[in-house]
Design a protein around this motif. Structure first.
Motif, PDB file in Angstrom:
ATOM      1  N   UNK A  56       0.748  -1.136  -0.084  1.00  0.00           N
ATOM      2  CA  UNK A  56       0.176  -0.090  -0.097  1.00  0.00           C
ATOM      3  C   UNK A  56       0.776   1.124  -0.067  1.00  0.00           C
ATOM      4  N   UNK A  57       1.785   1.285   1.007  1.00  0.00           N
ATOM      5  CA  UNK A  57       2.789   2.288   0.920  1.00  0.00           C
ATOM      6  C   UNK A  57       3.239   2.620  -0.581  1.00  0.00           C
ATOM      7  N   UNK A  58       3.735   1.700  -1.235  1.00  0.00           N
ATOM      8  CA  UNK A  58       4.575   1.840  -2.525  1.00  0.00           C
ATOM      9  C   UNK A  58       3.534   2.081  -3.306  1.00  0.00           C
ATOM     10  N   UNK A  59       2.329   1.548  -3.567  1.00  0.00           N
ATOM     11  CA  UNK A  59       1.583   1.261  -4.748  1.00  0.00           C
ATOM     12  C   UNK A  59       0.555   2.151  -4.780  1.00  0.00           C
ATOM     13  N   UNK A  60       0.079   2.779  -3.589  1.00  0.00           N
ATOM     14  CA  UNK A  60      -1.205   3.519  -3.659  1.00  0.00           C
ATOM     15  C   UNK A  60      -1.370   4.715  -4.415  1.00  0.00           C
TER      16      UNK A  60
END
Length: 290
Positions: A212-216
């Motif tokens: 989530x941190x990388x792709x959101x």
């Protein structure tokens, strides 16, 4: 290294590849529990995507993007088709997996017999706005105060905290897993699956938050509304009461699609029709695809 499960009752069954949600929300035990009957008619492939579940590792740089997952998907598809001597496969995408699945179908229609989307993402910004409005309309006083300071575009300094809070409220008010105020039913399935150890479950939680941190931020730019033609048939299976990823947006988008298509409402489902009404889901796929 990425973990791939391949299960079937017969050698020559058509390939069906399942793309889990999230990002990072590995789902092998859930597919094995709720969709096992598909193995009688398909070679069911469940891919634990990079950094997720049994495929967990620490992302140490910022080079992991949506394009990375699409490259992984193309490579996996090529390996599967060669190994099983088939020309194309059925592709099931759920939530984040529906972004990968529909994008892949548009780019490589010759490799996809039929695409099946569940909890289909259409326009992520619009969907997040609707999820926020659902949470706000059901909130108690304390939650309402917190929501009124929330930026549902998820672009501010506190975007991750805001996202997790809104999602928690949608789940709490039965907008995600039909009839449930939490995900305990799904978590229990992991604990007793026999294929997931406690360390696997811990890695799954770490992988989900990391993804989530990388792709959101990139996921928030997803918008399929201008894409209405596909080179392969498209099927949407939507929970009638999905407020996690707006089912209404999926229906409106479906109406605009100009190529071969089918749409099915699941009346006792929200964001997880494949598990909330798994018997109907399994039966429907056999009837439609075979």
């Amino acid at each position: 290294m990425q973990y791939v499960s391949i299960r079937a009752h017969k050698m020559d069954a058509p390939l069906l590849l399942y793309l889990h949600g999230g990002p990072g929300d590995a789902a092998l035990p859930l597919v094995m529990k709720f969709n096992r009957k598909l193995e009688k008619d398909f070679t069911v492939v469940v891919w634990e995507q990079r950094g997720a579940g049994k495929s967990y590792y620490l992302f140490e740089d910022d080079t992991v993007t949506m394009a990375t997952f699409l490259q992984d998907l193309l490579l996996l598809t090529s390996i599967l088709l060669e190994r099983f001597r088939q020309n194309s496969l059925y592709l099931v995408g759920h939530s984040w997996g529906s972004v990968l699945g529909l994008t892949f179908t548009a780019r490589h229609p010759e490799l996809v017999k039929t695409y099946i989307g569940c909890g289909q993402v259409v326009n992520m910004k619009k969907s997040c706005r609707r999820a926020y409005e659902y949470a706000l309309s059901h909130a108690d006083n304390n939650a309402r105060k917190r929501l009124l300071t929330t930026d549902c575009t998820y672009t501010g300094d506190n975007w991750l905290s805001d996202l997790l809070f809104v999602t928690k409220q949608v789940v709490k008010h039965k907008g995600s897993l039909y009839g449930k105020i939490n995900y305990n039913k799904l978590i229990t399935s992991f604990l007793f699956s026999g294929c997931y150890s406690l360390p696997d479950l811990i890695r799954r939680q770490k992988g989900s938050l990391q993804a989530i941190r990388y792709l959101w931020p990139e996921l928030m730019e997803t918008d399929f509304e201008g894409m209405t033609r596909f080179g392969a048939p498209v099927i949407f299976i939507e929970g009638r009461y999905d407020s996690h990823v707006s089912a209404e947006l999926a229906w409106k988008y479906f109406e605009a699609i100009e190529t071969k298509k089918q749409f099915f409402w699941f009346e006792k489902s929200c964001h997880f029709p494949q598990w909330s009404e798994n018997c109907r889901f399994n039966r429907l796929l056999v009837e439609l695809l075979l």
